[in-house]
Design a protein around this motif. Structure first.
Motif, PDB file in Angstrom:
ATOM      1  N   ASP A   1      37.012  44.195 -20.517  1.00  0.00           N
ATOM      2  CA  ASP A   1      36.019  45.030 -21.197  1.00  0.00           C
ATOM      3  C   ASP A   1      35.978  46.442 -20.611  1.00  0.00           C
ATOM      4  OD1 ASP A   1      35.348  42.925 -22.835  1.00  0.00           O
ATOM      5  OD2 ASP A   1      33.627  42.286 -21.620  1.00  0.00           O
ATOM      6  N   ARG A   2      36.255  46.555 -19.298  1.00  0.00           N
ATOM      7  CA  ARG A   2      36.258  47.872 -18.648  1.00  0.00           C
ATOM      8  C   ARG A   2      37.575  48.610 -18.856  1.00  0.00           C
ATOM      9  NH1 ARG A   2      34.707  44.780 -14.182  1.00  0.00           N
ATOM     10  NH2 ARG A   2      36.685  45.309 -13.168  1.00  0.00           N
ATOM     11  N   GLY A   3      38.548  47.936 -19.468  1.00  0.00           N
ATOM     12  CA  GLY A   3      39.854  48.539 -19.646  1.00  0.00           C
ATOM     13  C   GLY A   3      40.710  48.493 -18.393  1.00  0.00           C
ATOM     14  N   ALA A   4      40.363  47.604 -17.442  1.00  0.00           N
ATOM     15  CA  ALA A   4      41.076  47.530 -16.169  1.00  0.00           C
ATOM     16  C   ALA A   4      42.073  46.379 -16.117  1.00  0.00           C
ATOM     17  CB  ALA A   4      40.078  47.395 -15.012  1.00  0.00           C
ATOM     18  N   PHE A   5      42.086  45.533 -17.152  1.00  0.00           N
ATOM     19  CA  PHE A   5      43.022  44.410 -17.150  1.00  0.00           C
ATOM     20  C   PHE A   5      43.463  44.131 -18.585  1.00  0.00           C
ATOM     21  CE2 PHE A   5      44.717  40.154 -16.332  1.00  0.00           C
ATOM     22  CZ  PHE A   5      45.264  40.332 -15.068  1.00  0.00           C
ATOM     23  N   ARG A   6      44.740  43.782 -18.736  1.00  0.00           N
ATOM     24  CA  ARG A   6      45.306  43.545 -20.059  1.00  0.00           C
ATOM     25  C   ARG A   6      44.941  42.141 -20.543  1.00  0.00           C
ATOM     26  NH1 ARG A   6      50.176  46.776 -21.392  1.00  0.00           N
ATOM     27  NH2 ARG A   6      50.603  45.049 -22.837  1.00  0.00           N
ATOM     28  N   SER A   7      44.448  42.060 -21.762  1.00  0.00           N
ATOM     29  CA  SER A   7      44.087  40.758 -22.316  1.00  0.00           C
ATOM     30  C   SER A   7      45.323  39.889 -22.547  1.00  0.00           C
ATOM     31  CB  SER A   7      43.312  40.929 -23.624  1.00  0.00           C
ATOM     32  OG  SER A   7      44.087  41.648 -24.575  1.00  0.00           O
ATOM     33  N   ASP A   8      46.457  40.502 -22.941  1.00  0.00           N
ATOM     34  CA  ASP A   8      47.654  39.698 -23.183  1.00  0.00           C
ATOM     35  C   ASP A   8      48.195  39.100 -21.886  1.00  0.00           C
ATOM     36  OD1 ASP A   8      48.343  42.189 -22.251  1.00  0.00           O
ATOM     37  OD2 ASP A   8      49.813  42.635 -23.816  1.00  0.00           O
ATOM     38  N   LEU A   9      48.044  39.806 -20.775  1.00  0.00           N
ATOM     39  CA  LEU A   9      48.472  39.248 -19.491  1.00  0.00           C
ATOM     40  C   LEU A   9      47.542  38.111 -19.068  1.00  0.00           C
ATOM     41  CD1 LEU A   9      50.214  39.180 -16.981  1.00  0.00           C
ATOM     42  CD2 LEU A   9      48.817  41.019 -16.015  1.00  0.00           C
ATOM     43  N   LEU A  10      46.242  38.268 -19.302  1.00  0.00           N
ATOM     44  CA  LEU A  10      45.313  37.190 -18.953  1.00  0.00           C
ATOM     45  C   LEU A  10      45.685  35.908 -19.679  1.00  0.00           C
ATOM     46  CD1 LEU A  10      42.788  35.984 -17.682  1.00  0.00           C
ATOM     47  CD2 LEU A  10      41.453  36.958 -19.559  1.00  0.00           C
ATOM     48  N   TYR A  11      45.980  36.004 -20.964  1.00  0.00           N
ATOM     49  CA  TYR A  11      46.304  34.796 -21.719  1.00  0.00           C
ATOM     50  C   TYR A  11      47.636  34.186 -21.270  1.00  0.00           C
ATOM     51  CZ  TYR A  11      42.473  36.446 -24.576  1.00  0.00           C
ATOM     52  OH  TYR A  11      41.241  36.878 -24.993  1.00  0.00           O
ATOM     53  N   ARG A  12      48.532  35.026 -20.737  1.00  0.00           N
ATOM     54  CA  ARG A  12      49.791  34.504 -20.201  1.00  0.00           C
ATOM     55  C   ARG A  12      49.554  33.793 -18.869  1.00  0.00           C
ATOM     56  NH1 ARG A  12      54.647  33.035 -21.910  1.00  0.00           N
ATOM     57  NH2 ARG A  12      54.596  34.791 -23.355  1.00  0.00           N
ATOM     58  N   LEU A  13      48.623  34.301 -18.071  1.00  0.00           N
ATOM     59  CA  LEU A  13      48.332  33.691 -16.769  1.00  0.00           C
ATOM     60  C   LEU A  13      47.425  32.475 -16.893  1.00  0.00           C
ATOM     61  CD1 LEU A  13      47.550  36.905 -14.669  1.00  0.00           C
ATOM     62  CD2 LEU A  13      49.681  35.598 -14.668  1.00  0.00           C
ATOM     63  N   ASP A  14      46.501  32.543 -17.837  1.00  0.00           N
ATOM     64  CA  ASP A  14      45.415  31.558 -17.926  1.00  0.00           C
ATOM     65  C   ASP A  14      45.807  30.384 -18.815  1.00  0.00           C
ATOM     66  OD1 ASP A  14      42.942  30.472 -17.469  1.00  0.00           O
ATOM     67  OD2 ASP A  14      41.886  31.724 -18.917  1.00  0.00           O
ATOM     68  N   VAL A  15      46.993  29.824 -18.585  1.00  0.00           N
ATOM     69  CA  VAL A  15      47.401  28.629 -19.325  1.00  0.00           C
ATOM     70  C   VAL A  15      46.629  27.420 -18.792  1.00  0.00           C
ATOM     71  CG1 VAL A  15      49.344  27.149 -19.971  1.00  0.00           C
ATOM     72  CG2 VAL A  15      49.676  29.621 -19.717  1.00  0.00           C
ATOM     73  N   ILE A  16      46.602  27.299 -17.478  1.00  0.00           N
ATOM     74  CA  ILE A  16      45.795  26.272 -16.801  1.00  0.00           C
ATOM     75  C   ILE A  16      44.876  26.998 -15.830  1.00  0.00           C
ATOM     76  CG2 ILE A  16      45.839  24.302 -15.224  1.00  0.00           C
ATOM     77  CD1 ILE A  16      48.673  23.711 -16.309  1.00  0.00           C
ATOM     78  N   ARG A  17      43.627  26.623 -15.830  1.00  0.00           N
ATOM     79  CA  ARG A  17      42.683  27.272 -14.914  1.00  0.00           C
ATOM     80  C   ARG A  17      42.055  26.244 -13.979  1.00  0.00           C
ATOM     81  NH1 ARG A  17      37.783  30.944 -17.001  1.00  0.00           N
ATOM     82  NH2 ARG A  17      39.528  31.770 -18.223  1.00  0.00           N
ATOM     83  N   LEU A  18      42.032  26.595 -12.694  1.00  0.00           N
ATOM     84  CA  LEU A  18      41.342  25.806 -11.684  1.00  0.00           C
ATOM     85  C   LEU A  18      40.282  26.693 -11.040  1.00  0.00           C
ATOM     86  CD1 LEU A  18      44.346  23.966  -9.970  1.00  0.00           C
ATOM     87  CD2 LEU A  18      42.758  23.047 -11.660  1.00  0.00           C
ATOM     88  N   VAL A  19      39.075  26.189 -10.934  1.00  0.00           N
ATOM     89  CA  VAL A  19      37.956  26.979 -10.428  1.00  0.00           C
ATOM     90  C   VAL A  19      37.514  26.425  -9.085  1.00  0.00           C
ATOM     91  CG1 VAL A  19      35.635  27.828 -10.885  1.00  0.00           C
ATOM     92  CG2 VAL A  19      37.224  27.463 -12.794  1.00  0.00           C
ATOM     93  N   MET A  20      37.649  27.233  -8.042  1.00  0.00           N
ATOM     94  CA  MET A  20      37.193  26.829  -6.718  1.00  0.00           C
ATOM     95  C   MET A  20      35.704  27.132  -6.577  1.00  0.00           C
ATOM     96  SD  MET A  20      39.308  25.290  -4.788  1.00  0.00           S
ATOM     97  CE  MET A  20      38.588  25.514  -3.177  1.00  0.00           C
ATOM     98  N   PRO A  21      34.918  26.160  -6.131  1.00  0.00           N
ATOM     99  CA  PRO A  21      33.480  26.414  -5.977  1.00  0.00           C
ATOM    100  C   PRO A  21      33.183  27.202  -4.716  1.00  0.00           C
ATOM    101  CG  PRO A  21      34.006  24.199  -5.242  1.00  0.00           C
ATOM    102  CD  PRO A  21      35.288  24.778  -5.771  1.00  0.00           C
ATOM    103  N   ALA A  22      32.043  27.859  -4.708  1.00  0.00           N
ATOM    104  CA  ALA A  22      31.558  28.493  -3.481  1.00  0.00           C
ATOM    105  C   ALA A  22      31.199  27.410  -2.464  1.00  0.00           C
ATOM    106  CB  ALA A  22      30.348  29.367  -3.783  1.00  0.00           C
ATOM    107  N   LEU A  23      31.302  27.729  -1.192  1.00  0.00           N
ATOM    108  CA  LEU A  23      30.981  26.748  -0.155  1.00  0.00           C
ATOM    109  C   LEU A  23      29.521  26.316  -0.231  1.00  0.00           C
ATOM    110  CD1 LEU A  23      31.851  25.117   2.290  1.00  0.00           C
ATOM    111  CD2 LEU A  23      31.393  27.118   3.727  1.00  0.00           C
ATOM    112  N   ALA A  24      28.640  27.234  -0.609  1.00  0.00           N
ATOM    113  CA  ALA A  24      27.220  26.890  -0.718  1.00  0.00           C
ATOM    114  C   ALA A  24      26.962  25.855  -1.802  1.00  0.00           C
ATOM    115  CB  ALA A  24      26.402  28.154  -0.990  1.00  0.00           C
TER     116      ALA A  24
END
Length: 339
Positions: free
Chosen positions: A164-187
């Motif tokens: 949204d800020r124009g700092a990252f390409r949406s097409d690259l995100l979709y190429r990277l974000d095929v599988i997503r793993l989310v690490m939780p915060a330690l808290a």
């Protein structure tokens, strides 16, 4: 082991914890390890995203080949292309001989791009092309080099907000974000803290420090904004101050606040400072007029002191020359500051 191309782990990575969140991530790793699909690992800084990337590699059929890591935020933007794709001799000043990049070094294995959200936009376009074609070109060369890598990327920022800020390409995100793993915060997984503490103390040289139940309960109640990395640093600090000793809640409190073990803790808070006297006069004020008058007075004094020299006056006032001229026009101040 560190090399010029990145990190090649010499021992198996370990994802410590028995929480549901960590158990789910372990299951995902076992399921997805042999996939060729790109993986995006998200989560706060210090939460262990690099450990997940190493485990994905070590559990896969690529484990006999290199695991190569590159922190995109740690490389100067003008050197990132060379680091990633390599360069030929003479490609730029200082390129005395040809060198393979991280993609080539990771051939057959896994390339881990940490903090990918900090990658410059121009480099994002080149990374996207490499991922789509599985071909790279060294800087200073037009010779295509085919590469077979499994890409894992990690970020601690919100890439959708970056788009949204124009700092990252949406097409690259979709190429990277095929599988997503989310690490939780330690808290969010405090039940894992005693296991992590035991894991870190076992890794330290010398007599191991120990923590009693009250100290562990105190640690489990902390917010840990630096996550697992901060906890590891805390354990190392405890070991440095109390080698082979036992940490109770009192010692843990002092270590958390980074006091010296010999520094007595303050038992009562310091008295609050006296309230500042009010600067507001009785009744209403015209703040805009007051500020304009003060601004005019400072500019006039600076001009008079410099004999009307605009550049010297602007420097003394901490302004750009053009900014000072515009203010003089707005406030109707003559060149020498005279009325």
């Amino acid at each position: 082991m560190k090399t010029r191309h990145g990190t090649f782990p010499t021992q198996l990575a370990t994802l410590v914890g028995n929480s549901n969140a960590i158990a789910n991530i372990r299951n995902e790793i076992e399921t997805l390890a042999d996939s060729h699909a790109s993986v995006l690992i998200t989560g706060p800084s210090g939460s262990g995203k690099d450990v997940v990337a190493q485990l994905l590699h070590q559990r896969s059929r690529r484990a006999a080949h290199p695991f190569v890591a590159l922190n995109c935020a740690a490389v100067a933007p003008d050197l990132l292309e060379s680091e990633m794709f390599g360069h030929e001799a003479g490609a730029f000043t200082g390129a005395l001989k040809a060198r393979a990049g991280r993609f080539e070094a990771a051939h057959g294995g896994t390339l881990f791009l940490d903090e990918v959200g900090d990658m410059p936009l121009a480099m994002q376009a080149k990374l996207l092309r490499a991922l789509e074609t599985r071909v790279v070109e060294r800087v200073g060369s037009m010779l295509p080099i085919a590469v077979d890598v499994r890409l894992c990327a990690a970020t601690s920022i919100n890439l959708f907000a970056a788009i949204d800020r124009g700092a990252f390409r949406s097409d690259l995100l979709y190429r990277l974000d095929v599988i997503r793993l989310v690490m939780p915060a330690l808290a969010d997984r405090p039940e894992d803290i005693p296991l992590l503490v035991a894991h870190f103390t076992a890794q330290l040289p010398g007599p191991a420090v120990t923590f009693d139940d009250d100290a562990l309960a105190l640690l489990m109640a902390q917010p840990w904004p630096g996550n697992v990395r901060e906890l590891k640093n805390f354990v190392e600090r405890a070991q440095a101050h109390h080698p082979g000793g036992r940490i109770d809640a009192d010692r843990a409190t002092r270590l958390l606040h980074r006091d010296s073990p010999t520094t007595p803790r303050r038992t009562t808070p310091p008295p609050p400072p006296p309230p500042l006297p009010s600067m507001l006069p009785a009744g209403n004020i015209d703040l805009k007029t007051i500020l304009s008058s003060m601004e005019q007075a400072y500019i006039v004094e600076a001009l008079q002191a410099s004999g009307g020299a605009i550049a010297a006056s602007a420097k003394r006032l901490g302004l750009q020359r053009t900014t000072l001229i515009e203010k003089m026009r707005r406030l109707h101040i003559p060149p020498h500051g005279q009325a």
